[in-house]
Design an enzyme around this catalytic site. Structure first.
Site: not given
Length: 203
Positions: A48, A80, A181, A183
């Site tokens: 984010g 991150c 990332h 995901e």
């Protein structure tokens, strides 16, 4: 009983982390309130915008109880911006920016550049994967680790380009952090690794 792993849900790739954790066999809970930390076996701090997440943690009165839980040994994985939140020291931080801390590293915010400088690379992370197959890493306005303290294991570094040699994955005890990332790629091995960390911590 499979571990219950929370996903901090104030900003970022929450649903993607939930799916990856459930695919790794964990139960999940999104976390927005202090009471939702109760009975967790681990927590994921997603990507984010780290300064926004810092402000939201304080607005939701989550910062202090989450910091205390991590300090007391709650396993945590930060990707991150989550890496920045776990770091003890941050370079290029904004005025007044705070972290949760616990990870004895120095991290540089936006080290790889702006959004337009986002890129992907295959990383060798044998301690995580166990099978030698590279991890496809997606870097989006990502930090990197400038320095690590004693007791911090380096799990991955950039192999090519101007950032070759930069540290992008680390572990210290029950804390795991990546600049990238996992995901968003469909490769669940980083989340499986964290789920194993959580299981061994709670056993």
């Amino acid at each position: 009983m499979e571990p219950l792993i929370g996903v901090l849900a104030v900003q970022g790739d929450v649903r993607e982390h939930v799916r990856a954790l459930e695919a790794a066999g964990a139960r999940t809970r999104t976390v927005r309130r202090p009471g939702e930390l109760d009975a967790l076996d681990g927590i994921v701090l997603p990507g984010g915008e780290s300064t926004t997440m810092d402000k939201l943690l304080r607005a939701f009165e989550l910062r202090d109880p989450l910091r205390a839980a991590i300090g007391a040994g709650l396993p945590a994985y930060g990707s991150c911006a989550g890496m920045i939140l776990l770091a003890d020291r941050v370079l290029d931080a904004t005025s007044g920016q705070q972290t949760l801390g616990g990870l004895d590293v120095t991290v540089r915010r936006n080290a790889f550049g702006r959004q337009v400088d986002s890129f992907e690379e295959d990383l060798d992370m044998p301690a995580v994967t166990g099978d030698g197959a590279p991890v496809r890493a997606v870097f989006i306005r990502a930090p990197w680790v400038e320095a690590v303290g004693q007791g911090v294991d380096v799990l991955g570094t950039v192999a090519t380009g101007p950032a070759a040699g930069r540290i992008v994955a680390v572990r210290q005890g029950s804390l795991l952090a990546t600049s990238f990332h996992p995901e968003v790629t469909g490769d669940g091995r980083v989340h499986e690794y964290f789920a194993r960390m959580v299981r061994s911590s709670s056993s």
